[in-house]
Design a protein around this motif. Sequence first.
Motif, PDB file in Angstrom:
ATOM      1  N   ARG A  22      13.443  25.625  13.114  1.00  0.00           N
ATOM      2  CA  ARG A  22      14.156  24.840  14.130  1.00  0.00           C
ATOM      3  C   ARG A  22      15.596  24.605  13.714  1.00  0.00           C
ATOM      4  O   ARG A  22      16.524  24.697  14.533  1.00  0.00           O
ATOM      5  N   LEU A  25      17.575  27.756  14.267  1.00  0.00           N
ATOM      6  CA  LEU A  25      17.837  27.970  15.687  1.00  0.00           C
ATOM      7  C   LEU A  25      18.956  27.067  16.183  1.00  0.00           C
ATOM      8  O   LEU A  25      19.859  27.507  16.912  1.00  0.00           O
ATOM      9  N   ALA A 164      17.506  34.738  17.220  1.00  0.00           N
ATOM     10  CA  ALA A 164      16.840  33.655  17.942  1.00  0.00           C
ATOM     11  C   ALA A 164      15.407  34.026  18.328  1.00  0.00           C
ATOM     12  O   ALA A 164      14.479  33.231  18.136  1.00  0.00           O
ATOM     13  N   TYR A 165      15.211  35.208  18.873  1.00  0.00           N
ATOM     14  CA  TYR A 165      13.897  35.591  19.395  1.00  0.00           C
ATOM     15  C   TYR A 165      12.778  35.528  18.348  1.00  0.00           C
ATOM     16  O   TYR A 165      11.730  34.928  18.608  1.00  0.00           O
ATOM     17  N   ARG A 167      12.415  33.782  15.704  1.00  0.00           N
ATOM     18  CA  ARG A 167      12.124  32.401  15.309  1.00  0.00           C
ATOM     19  C   ARG A 167      11.466  31.624  16.439  1.00  0.00           C
ATOM     20  O   ARG A 167      10.614  30.781  16.205  1.00  0.00           O
ATOM     21  N   MET A 168      11.859  31.900  17.667  1.00  0.00           N
ATOM     22  CA  MET A 168      11.198  31.271  18.809  1.00  0.00           C
ATOM     23  C   MET A 168       9.795  31.838  19.006  1.00  0.00           C
ATOM     24  O   MET A 168       8.874  31.123  19.426  1.00  0.00           O
ATOM     25  N   ARG A 169       9.623  33.098  18.654  1.00  0.00           N
ATOM     26  CA  ARG A 169       8.333  33.772  18.856  1.00  0.00           C
ATOM     27  C   ARG A 169       7.246  33.185  17.966  1.00  0.00           C
ATOM     28  O   ARG A 169       6.050  33.341  18.253  1.00  0.00           O
ATOM     29  N   MET A 172       6.257  30.344  20.504  1.00  0.00           N
ATOM     30  CA  MET A 172       6.323  30.528  21.949  1.00  0.00           C
ATOM     31  C   MET A 172       5.947  31.958  22.325  1.00  0.00           C
ATOM     32  O   MET A 172       6.157  32.887  21.541  1.00  0.00           O
ATOM     33  N   ILE A 177       9.811  32.495  26.231  1.00  0.00           N
ATOM     34  CA  ILE A 177      11.097  32.748  25.568  1.00  0.00           C
ATOM     35  C   ILE A 177      12.086  33.359  26.545  1.00  0.00           C
ATOM     36  O   ILE A 177      13.268  33.008  26.557  1.00  0.00           O
TER      37      ILE A 177
END
Length: 298
Positions: A22, A25, A164-165, A167-169, A172, A177
Motif C-alpha cells: 500500500r 502504491l 501499480a498493477y 501490487r493491486m493484483r 484485487m 483493477i
Amino acid sequence: MSPSQTTVPAHSENPATPARRRGDLILFLVIAFGMSWACWGTAIGLGGPATPGTPTYTPFLLGAFGPLAGALVIRIRRRRRREPVPEHAVRFRPAALLWAPLLMVAASGAVLGAAVIGHAAGDTALSWSDSRDVMQDMGGPAAFLVSMIISGPLSEEPGWRGTAYPRMRATMGRFRIALVLGVIWAVWHLPLFFVDGTVQHDLGLATPGGVLFAAGNIPMAMLVTCAYDRAGVLASIAVHFAVNTTMILLDVHTPATQALIMGCQIVLIAVLLLTGRRPATGTTPAAPAHPARTPAQV
C-alpha cells in the motif's frame, strides 16, 4: 525456546507486506500525479500550443513521464529492501517479441474497424489528409512515430502496468483493477484538457467527446492489462502505442466513433480473456515451510 515456536531464518530477500504494498502504491501515485500535474500546470501557465519548438512543449512532454519516474523510485526502494519481484509481475520472456506485434495489430485493428463501421453508419469519413499534417507538424513520419512511442506508451506503461498493477493484483481482481486504475488514469489526464494542442483540448472537457475519452480509459486499461498479462510491459507498450497512433492518424474525434471503439475494444478484451492462459508471475513460489505457530493457533 518454547517447542511451539520456531526460528524463522533470515533471508536475503523478504516478501513485501500488505502495508508496504500500500505504501508503494501511494508513493507511486504521489510521484506520478505530482510530477505530471506540476509540468502540465506549467504548460497551462505558459499558454500557447504544445507543439515542437514552443516553450510549452517541454513541460508538456516531461509531464508524461510522471508514471515512469514513480516506477523507477519504487523499483529502487524494492531493491534496497531486498524484496523479490511482486508475485503478479510479468517478467520479460522471448515470447513477448512475438506477442507484442500481434497484439499491436489487433489493437490497431479494433480502432480501424470501429472507424469503418462508424463511417458506414454515416459518421465522418476516414481521411489521411489531416494525418499528413499532424506528422508534418511533428517533424515528419519518423519523428511522429518516436514521439508516439515515448509520450504515452513508454512513459506510462512501466508505471501503470509494470508497477501499480502487480501490487493491486495481490488483493484485487483484474476487472476491479481495470475500473479503479481506469478512473485514476482518467483523472491523471485531466490537466491535458487545458493544454492547447492536445487531443484532450480539442475534444473539450464538458463535451460528449471529453466524457467518452474519460470513460474510454476503463476498457483501455483492461486491454493493456490483458496485453501485460500475456507478454509483460513490452506488450502493453505496443498496444498503447497502437491505439493512440491509430486514433490520431484516423483523426478520431466524433462521439459515435469513440463509442464504437470502446465496443470493439471490449470484444477484443473478451477474445483475449477467453483464449489466454494463466499469466506467468515474476516469482516462483517457494515450497512452504512449516509456519511458526503461536499457542492460540495450535
